[in-house]
Design a protein around this motif. Structure first.
Motif, PDB file in Angstrom:
ATOM      1  N   GLN A  67       0.820  -1.208   0.000  1.00  0.00           N
ATOM      2  CA  GLN A  67       0.000   0.000   0.000  1.00  0.00           C
ATOM      3  C   GLN A  67       0.855   1.259   0.000  1.00  0.00           C
ATOM      4  O   GLN A  67       0.384   2.331  -0.341  1.00  0.00           O
ATOM      5  N   GLY A  68       2.097   1.134   0.442  1.00  0.00           N
ATOM      6  CA  GLY A  68       2.991   2.279   0.478  1.00  0.00           C
ATOM      7  C   GLY A  68       4.347   1.946  -0.114  1.00  0.00           C
ATOM      8  O   GLY A  68       4.853   0.830   0.070  1.00  0.00           O
ATOM      9  N   LEU A  69       4.933   2.888  -0.842  1.00  0.00           N
ATOM     10  CA  LEU A  69       6.272   2.726  -1.407  1.00  0.00           C
ATOM     11  C   LEU A  69       7.128   3.914  -0.974  1.00  0.00           C
ATOM     12  O   LEU A  69       6.665   5.057  -0.984  1.00  0.00           O
ATOM     13  N   ILE A  70       8.377   3.614  -0.625  1.00  0.00           N
ATOM     14  CA  ILE A  70       9.319   4.668  -0.245  1.00  0.00           C
ATOM     15  C   ILE A  70      10.496   4.644  -1.199  1.00  0.00           C
ATOM     16  O   ILE A  70      11.112   3.597  -1.413  1.00  0.00           O
ATOM     17  N   LEU A  71      10.814   5.793  -1.780  1.00  0.00           N
ATOM     18  CA  LEU A  71      12.027   5.940  -2.581  1.00  0.00           C
ATOM     19  C   LEU A  71      13.008   6.779  -1.771  1.00  0.00           C
ATOM     20  O   LEU A  71      12.792   7.981  -1.569  1.00  0.00           O
ATOM     21  N   GLY A  76      -2.196   3.826  -4.336  1.00  0.00           N
ATOM     22  CA  GLY A  76      -0.981   3.663  -3.544  1.00  0.00           C
ATOM     23  C   GLY A  76      -0.524   4.965  -2.916  1.00  0.00           C
ATOM     24  O   GLY A  76      -0.868   6.060  -3.362  1.00  0.00           O
ATOM     25  N   LYS A  77       0.254   4.844  -1.844  1.00  0.00           N
ATOM     26  CA  LYS A  77       0.817   5.994  -1.148  1.00  0.00           C
ATOM     27  C   LYS A  77       2.325   5.990  -1.374  1.00  0.00           C
ATOM     28  O   LYS A  77       3.004   5.005  -1.078  1.00  0.00           O
ATOM     29  N   LEU A  78       2.819   7.096  -1.902  1.00  0.00           N
ATOM     30  CA  LEU A  78       4.217   7.202  -2.305  1.00  0.00           C
ATOM     31  C   LEU A  78       4.944   8.190  -1.403  1.00  0.00           C
ATOM     32  O   LEU A  78       4.410   9.255  -1.092  1.00  0.00           O
ATOM     33  N   PHE A  79       6.160   7.830  -0.990  1.00  0.00           N
ATOM     34  CA  PHE A  79       7.005   8.677  -0.149  1.00  0.00           C
ATOM     35  C   PHE A  79       8.292   8.916  -0.933  1.00  0.00           C
ATOM     36  O   PHE A  79       9.091   8.007  -1.124  1.00  0.00           O
ATOM     37  N   LEU A  80       8.468  10.139  -1.408  1.00  0.00           N
ATOM     38  CA  LEU A  80       9.666  10.514  -2.158  1.00  0.00           C
ATOM     39  C   LEU A  80      10.576  11.344  -1.276  1.00  0.00           C
ATOM     40  O   LEU A  80      10.161  12.368  -0.736  1.00  0.00           O
ATOM     41  N   SER A  81      11.817  10.916  -1.110  1.00  0.00           N
ATOM     42  CA  SER A  81      12.781  11.658  -0.305  1.00  0.00           C
ATOM     43  C   SER A  81      13.782  12.358  -1.206  1.00  0.00           C
ATOM     44  O   SER A  81      14.517  11.712  -1.972  1.00  0.00           O
ATOM     45  N   VAL A 104       3.908  15.235  -7.662  1.00  0.00           N
ATOM     46  CA  VAL A 104       4.239  15.833  -6.360  1.00  0.00           C
ATOM     47  C   VAL A 104       3.399  17.081  -6.113  1.00  0.00           C
ATOM     48  O   VAL A 104       2.930  17.323  -5.001  1.00  0.00           O
ATOM     49  N   GLY A 105       3.222  17.879  -7.159  1.00  0.00           N
ATOM     50  CA  GLY A 105       2.416  19.083  -7.008  1.00  0.00           C
ATOM     51  C   GLY A 105       3.190  20.379  -7.110  1.00  0.00           C
ATOM     52  O   GLY A 105       2.602  21.458  -7.072  1.00  0.00           O
ATOM     53  N   VAL A 106       4.517  20.308  -7.219  1.00  0.00           N
ATOM     54  CA  VAL A 106       5.360  21.476  -7.492  1.00  0.00           C
ATOM     55  C   VAL A 106       6.459  21.041  -8.457  1.00  0.00           C
ATOM     56  O   VAL A 106       6.788  19.859  -8.547  1.00  0.00           O
ATOM     57  N   GLU A 107       7.038  22.024  -9.158  1.00  0.00           N
ATOM     58  CA  GLU A 107       8.169  21.728 -10.015  1.00  0.00           C
ATOM     59  C   GLU A 107       9.446  21.832  -9.187  1.00  0.00           C
ATOM     60  O   GLU A 107       9.605  22.758  -8.388  1.00  0.00           O
ATOM     61  N   TYR A 108      10.368  20.871  -9.403  1.00  0.00           N
ATOM     62  CA  TYR A 108      11.635  20.897  -8.672  1.00  0.00           C
ATOM     63  C   TYR A 108      12.699  20.196  -9.502  1.00  0.00           C
ATOM     64  O   TYR A 108      12.399  19.641 -10.567  1.00  0.00           O
ATOM     65  N   ALA A 109      13.937  20.233  -9.011  1.00  0.00           N
ATOM     66  CA  ALA A 109      15.092  19.758  -9.798  1.00  0.00           C
ATOM     67  C   ALA A 109      15.139  20.520 -11.119  1.00  0.00           C
ATOM     68  O   ALA A 109      15.224  19.940 -12.202  1.00  0.00           O
ATOM     69  N   LEU A 110      15.151  21.845 -11.033  1.00  0.00           N
ATOM     70  CA  LEU A 110      15.046  22.732 -12.193  1.00  0.00           C
ATOM     71  C   LEU A 110      16.438  23.113 -12.696  1.00  0.00           C
ATOM     72  O   LEU A 110      16.789  24.298 -12.784  1.00  0.00           O
ATOM     73  N   TYR A 111      17.215  22.096 -13.046  1.00  0.00           N
ATOM     74  CA  TYR A 111      18.621  22.358 -13.367  1.00  0.00           C
ATOM     75  C   TYR A 111      18.779  23.209 -14.629  1.00  0.00           C
ATOM     76  O   TYR A 111      19.664  24.061 -14.700  1.00  0.00           O
ATOM     77  N   ARG A 113       0.167  15.398  -0.736  1.00  0.00           N
ATOM     78  CA  ARG A 113      -0.846  15.775  -1.716  1.00  0.00           C
ATOM     79  C   ARG A 113      -1.557  14.532  -2.221  1.00  0.00           C
ATOM     80  O   ARG A 113      -0.907  13.541  -2.564  1.00  0.00           O
ATOM     81  N   GLU A 114      -2.876  14.576  -2.236  1.00  0.00           N
ATOM     82  CA  GLU A 114      -3.634  13.481  -2.809  1.00  0.00           C
ATOM     83  C   GLU A 114      -3.508  13.520  -4.326  1.00  0.00           C
ATOM     84  O   GLU A 114      -3.500  14.594  -4.929  1.00  0.00           O
ATOM     85  N   ALA A 115      -3.403  12.347  -4.934  1.00  0.00           N
ATOM     86  CA  ALA A 115      -3.255  12.238  -6.389  1.00  0.00           C
ATOM     87  C   ALA A 115      -4.032  11.009  -6.843  1.00  0.00           C
ATOM     88  O   ALA A 115      -3.710   9.890  -6.438  1.00  0.00           O
ATOM     89  N   GLY A 116      -5.050  11.213  -7.657  1.00  0.00           N
ATOM     90  CA  GLY A 116      -5.909  10.105  -8.044  1.00  0.00           C
ATOM     91  C   GLY A 116      -6.551   9.517  -6.802  1.00  0.00           C
ATOM     92  O   GLY A 116      -7.096  10.233  -5.966  1.00  0.00           O
ATOM     93  N   GLN A 117      -6.455   8.184  -6.674  1.00  0.00           N
ATOM     94  CA  GLN A 117      -6.994   7.539  -5.476  1.00  0.00           C
ATOM     95  C   GLN A 117      -5.942   7.386  -4.373  1.00  0.00           C
ATOM     96  O   GLN A 117      -6.235   6.842  -3.315  1.00  0.00           O
ATOM     97  N   GLY A 118      -4.714   7.832  -4.650  1.00  0.00           N
ATOM     98  CA  GLY A 118      -3.641   7.713  -3.667  1.00  0.00           C
ATOM     99  C   GLY A 118      -3.100   9.067  -3.267  1.00  0.00           C
ATOM    100  O   GLY A 118      -3.840  10.051  -3.193  1.00  0.00           O
ATOM    101  N   GLY A 119      -1.804   9.124  -2.960  1.00  0.00           N
ATOM    102  CA  GLY A 119      -1.213  10.382  -2.555  1.00  0.00           C
ATOM    103  C   GLY A 119       0.298  10.299  -2.489  1.00  0.00           C
ATOM    104  O   GLY A 119       0.883   9.202  -2.512  1.00  0.00           O
ATOM    105  N   VAL A 120       0.942  11.468  -2.417  1.00  0.00           N
ATOM    106  CA  VAL A 120       2.398  11.550  -2.409  1.00  0.00           C
ATOM    107  C   VAL A 120       2.869  12.391  -1.233  1.00  0.00           C
ATOM    108  O   VAL A 120       2.452  13.544  -1.072  1.00  0.00           O
ATOM    109  N   LEU A 121       3.731  11.809  -0.416  1.00  0.00           N
ATOM    110  CA  LEU A 121       4.463  12.564   0.602  1.00  0.00           C
ATOM    111  C   LEU A 121       5.820  12.900  -0.004  1.00  0.00           C
ATOM    112  O   LEU A 121       6.611  12.008  -0.289  1.00  0.00           O
ATOM    113  N   PHE A 122       6.051  14.177  -0.200  1.00  0.00           N
ATOM    114  CA  PHE A 122       7.335  14.622  -0.755  1.00  0.00           C
ATOM    115  C   PHE A 122       8.102  15.328   0.353  1.00  0.00           C
ATOM    116  O   PHE A 122       7.620  16.318   0.913  1.00  0.00           O
TER     117      PHE A 122
END
Length: 620
Positions: free
Chosen positions: A91-95, A119-124, A147-154, A239-248
């Motif tokens: 139910q949860g994945l951590i990267l 699914g619930k995603l945890f991005l570090s 995630v809901g914001v733009e990042y890694a804007l190299y 942030r909720e996304a579809g039926q799941g969500g992302v912890l960033f």
């Protein structure tokens, strides 16, 4: 055999193989529905990264210390083409950060599909920000939209892609993330995040407000913002996304734990498991009852009279405490005669008897001459300073009647060789100025876990200070001190966790009104049954016992149960079940009690080596 017969046999064999292949494919497609899994959350790693990698082990160890079941899977398993997302077993994945920065287009799309299907995603931090060649993706990280914001804007920012600065939050969010009062302090400057009301900044012992690396972010965030930078960048949010969500979490959590700053890794793991995924966890305190360790550092003979006054204040009616001694005849330098001289000090020997009768745990406070030892010990002078440790150990153990098992470092100086020596002598616990604000943990040093059989106990801090004496030097008032003492006491009771506060006996007398209020509050919490005083040894022994527990979740299409076994006894071990996900569990085998708390069900195990609990997951 005739040619015709041979061809017919080949056709028959082909049909059999085709039929067998069809059966195998059908079984693979149906596999996840009934295969039991050990955990509900998995750490997702690139195929080439092993679980033994130090940066991976940090996450696995942190989850174990938090009592969270965690499996490890690799990208190829995650992307197995026959996996239907609705039947994916986790139910949860951590990267994690640092070990999983590369993400193929297939992996990125798989993570999006996983999340949008519930699914619930945890991005570090930098997880899934780079292409297979190790370069940042053009324009933004491929999971920016999820995630809901733009990042890694190299492409836009180049060497300003990652910034360094303070991390801000609001009190209620910081407490939910396991950050105790005092570890965050008011932020009095202007901030670009106008949503923050009375913002607080995360601070460290002797440093004050801490600076952390994070990606610059762009765009309005529609999720629950948890932490921000002073420039308004998203540092952490869900942030909720579809039926799941992302912890960033836009911080290198695993890397920080490796450098003795592990509070946020542990806090976000617990938050993700309990509040986002909603999985059971094994409490890190006996009976699920939180509390405090009060660690006294008795440096010299100046502590004798204050101890008498502390008794007159009534503080010895509570406890036990962890009381550590520098035992030699000198304090600042050899020959000054200001030391405790424990072996000849009849008054202190009588106090030692009192402490032992009360159940206090005695320990060593460094090596024989307090200031000289603390000011001069280094990583390189083991041969010169080991005799100081040994003499102190012999003296305090003689007074104790048996070898003591806990330690604190004068001036907080803890070279790695000292920890090695303590571990070799059977010590189970030591005071530690790293990882401040955390509960007991096995401390990584310079990215590696060097000692696996001894627990560190990080100090509680109030901004950049820790003890009563340091607070007085910084002109912290009685009222401010009382608010802090009451705040962290309530925190440990409410969160069912343990923290360690340290001071010297003379310092306790500097804040008599605050201390009186503090002990009145702890007595009230004791009377409610929500609080306990502990020694370091008690918690370390409990954690060692807890580590021998074997438990998992059995899940089929018909039922879900928690099964636990222990080679000796499960008594006092406690599992917590978020009410958000679970109705009251039912004890099917073994002994224990089910208790109702505000947001969780507690199961406190009784005597016995085995339990089975039937779990009832709520449908909504």
């Amino acid at each position: 055999m005739a040619a015709g017969s041979f061809l017919n046999a080949l056709k028959a064999l082909g049909l059999m193989l085709l039929f067998g292949l069809s059966i195998w494919l059908y079984q693979v497609w149906q596999r996840p529905a009934t295969v039991p899994v050990k955990a509900s959350i998995a750490l997702l790693l690139p195929d080439e990264v092993k679980a033994s990698d130090d940066l991976v082990a940090i996450w696995i160890d942190a989850a174990r210390e938090e009592g969270i079941l965690l499996d490890v899977i690799h990208t190829s398993e995650f992307l197995r083409p026959s996996t239907p997302w609705k039947k994916f077993p986790y139910q949860g994945l951590i990267l994690p950060d640092k070990v999983a920065p590369k993400a193929s287009a297939a992996l990125s799309q798989g993570l999006i599909n996983f999340t949008e299907n519930g699914g619930k995603l945890f991005l570090s931090f930098d997880a899934a920000t780079q292409n297979q060649q190790g370069a940042y993706y053009p324009n933004r990280a491929p999971l920016s939209k999820l995630v809901g914001v733009e990042y890694a804007l190299y492409d836009q920012l180049h060497d300003r892609t990652i910034t360094l600065g303070n991390v801000l939050g609001q009190t209620e969010d910081l407490l939910r993330l396991g950050v105790p009062p005092g570890k965050f302090i008011p932020y009095l400057k202007a901030t670009a995040d106008t949503s923050l009301q009375q913002p607080k900044v995360i601070a460290g012992y002797e440093y004050g407000p801490l600076s952390y690396s994070s990606f610059v972010t762009r765009g309005a965030y529609a999720g629950k913002r948890l932490l921000s930078s002073t420039s308004g960048d998203l540092v952490a949010g869900y942030r909720e996304a579809g039926q799941g969500g992302v912890l960033f979490v836009n911080l290198p959590l695993g890397y920080l734990k490796g450098q003795t700053d592990g509070l946020l890794l542990h806090g976000f793991l617990q938050y993700f498991a309990a509040e986002i995924v909603g999985v059971p966890s094994l409490s890190a305190v006996p009976n699920g009852r939180g509390g405090l360790i009060f660690n006294w550092h008795v440096d010299s003979n100046a502590a004798v009279l204050p101890i008498e006054k502390i008794q007159q204040m009534g503080l010895l009616k509570q406890g036990p405490f962890s009381i550590h001694f520098t035992a030699g005849p000198d304090t600042r330098e050899e020959g000054d005669g200001l030391g405790l001289n424990l072996s000849q000090n009849k008054t202190m020997q009588e106090w030692v008897k009192v402490f032992k009768q009360r159940g206090d745990a005695l320990g060593n406070h460094g090596g024989w001459i307090h200031d000289y030892f603390g000011l001069n010990i280094t990583d390189e002078n083991e041969s010169s300073f080991l005799p100081f440790l040994e003499k102190n150990h012999q003296s305090v153990s003689a007074a104790n009647g048996s070898p003591v098992r806990e330690y604190s470092a004068p001036l907080g100086v803890q070279p790695k060789w000292v920890t090695n020596w303590l571990e070799s002598q059977g010590f189970v616990a030591y005071y530690f100025t790293g990882n401040s604000g955390m509960s007991a943990t096995r401390s990584y040093r310079e990215g590696r876990l060097l000692n696996q059989h001894i627990w560190s106990f990080p100090v509680l801090t109030f901004g950049d200070v820790a003890s009563f004496e340091e607070a007085a030097k910084h002109d912290i008032s009685e009222a401010e001190m009382a608010e802090w003492l009451l705040g962290f006491s309530d925190f440990t009771a409410r969160n069912a966790t343990v923290r360690m506060f340290y001071s010297h006996p003379p310092g306790i007398l500097l804040y008599p009104k605050a201390v009186k209020q503090w002990f009145a509050r702890t007595q009230a919490l004791l009377d409610q049954g929500s609080f306990q005083w502990y020694s370091m040894t008690q918690i370390a022994d409990f954690l060692n016992l807890r580590e021998r527990t074997i438990w998992h979740i059995q899940r089929t299409s018909e039922r879900e149960s928690l099964v636990a076994d222990h080679p000796e006894n499960l008594k006092t071990l406690t599992w917590k079940f978020p009410k958000l996900r679970y109705a009251k569990p039912v004890l099917e085998q073994g002994q224990g009690s089910i208790l109702e708390h505000a947001d969780e069900w507690y199961f406190v195990a009784g005597e016995g080596r085995h339990i089975t609990l039937l779990l009832k997951r709520k449908t909504s």
